[in-house]
Design a protein around this motif. Structure first.
Motif, PDB file in Angstrom:
ATOM      1  N   VAL A  84       0.872  -1.171   0.000  1.00  0.00           N
ATOM      2  CA  VAL A  84       0.000   0.000   0.000  1.00  0.00           C
ATOM      3  C   VAL A  84       0.908   1.219   0.000  1.00  0.00           C
ATOM      4  O   VAL A  84       1.684   1.430   0.939  1.00  0.00           O
ATOM      5  CB  VAL A  84      -0.922   0.017   1.242  1.00  0.00           C
ATOM      6  N   GLU A 128       1.829   5.172   0.107  1.00  0.00           N
ATOM      7  CA  GLU A 128       1.333   6.398   0.717  1.00  0.00           C
ATOM      8  C   GLU A 128       2.382   7.477   0.533  1.00  0.00           C
ATOM      9  O   GLU A 128       3.569   7.185   0.418  1.00  0.00           O
ATOM     10  CB  GLU A 128       1.117   6.210   2.227  1.00  0.00           C
ATOM     11  N   ASN A 129       1.936   8.712   0.529  1.00  0.00           N
ATOM     12  CA  ASN A 129       2.876   9.825   0.472  1.00  0.00           C
ATOM     13  C   ASN A 129       2.931  10.456   1.854  1.00  0.00           C
ATOM     14  O   ASN A 129       2.105  11.277   2.214  1.00  0.00           O
ATOM     15  CB  ASN A 129       2.461  10.863  -0.571  1.00  0.00           C
ATOM     16  N   ASN A 130       3.916  10.038   2.642  1.00  0.00           N
ATOM     17  CA  ASN A 130       4.119  10.592   3.983  1.00  0.00           C
ATOM     18  C   ASN A 130       5.424  11.362   4.055  1.00  0.00           C
ATOM     19  O   ASN A 130       5.978  11.552   5.133  1.00  0.00           O
ATOM     20  CB  ASN A 130       4.121   9.471   5.022  1.00  0.00           C
TER      21      ASN A 130
END
Length: 170
Positions: A11, A13-15
């Protein structure tokens, strides 16, 4: 209907955090400036990156060690004196000093020019609390050695010599 967790798919995500040159929370400890770049909160306590401006003849920390974190010094400008156990090193711009846990170390500026360095703690051990506590403790007159030691110990820092742990030149 519940969503089934996939054990085979990542998965994404852009963190990411992009911290510009003049960004970050800044503390002034007497004449030393500390800017929080990557904090414990941002990294889930895995990494802390801090920019330090060490003015002429300032002591960053006297000889101490950490039990649970490693510390890395990256010199950006100036000449940093790093003490490791009973040896001293002069670190020029571009130098990197990796100090693993249980290695006694300290650092200071012995020159008449400001030293700019980046400190990296891994894991970070909520190091921002340490710096904020230093701000409070070092701005008191006189400095309370018991309070200073309590702060040090809470944040995984252990002075080698408790009779000579306050970062001031005598």
């Amino acid at each position: 209907m519940t969503t089934k967790e996939s054990y085979f798919e990542d998965v994404l995500e852009n963190n990411a955090s992009i911290i510009k040159a003049n960004e970050g929370e800044k503390l002034e400890l007497n004449t030393i400036s500390i800017t929080f770049k990557v904090t414990s909160e941002m990294s889930n306590d895995q990494l802390g990156i801090y920019e330090i401006l060490l003015p002429p003849m300032a002591i960053g920390a006297k000889l101490h060690y950490h039990r649970f974190m490693d510390e890395t010094f990256i010199v950006n400008e100036g000449l940093l004196t790093i003490q490791v156990a009973d040896k001293e090193y002069q670190a020029e711009p571009g130098a990197v000093a990796y100090i693993p846990r249980f290695t006694p170390h300290g650092f200071r500026n012995d020159t008449n020019e400001t030293v700019k360095l980046t400190l990296v703690f891994n894991p970070s051990q909520k190091r921002e609390g340490f710096f904020k506590g230093l701000y409070e403790t070092l701005n008191e007159a006189p400095i309370d050695p018991e309070k200073y030691l309590k702060l040090y110990n809470k944040y995984d820092s252990f002075p080698v010599d408790t009779s000579n742990m306050i970062p001031v030149r005598t």
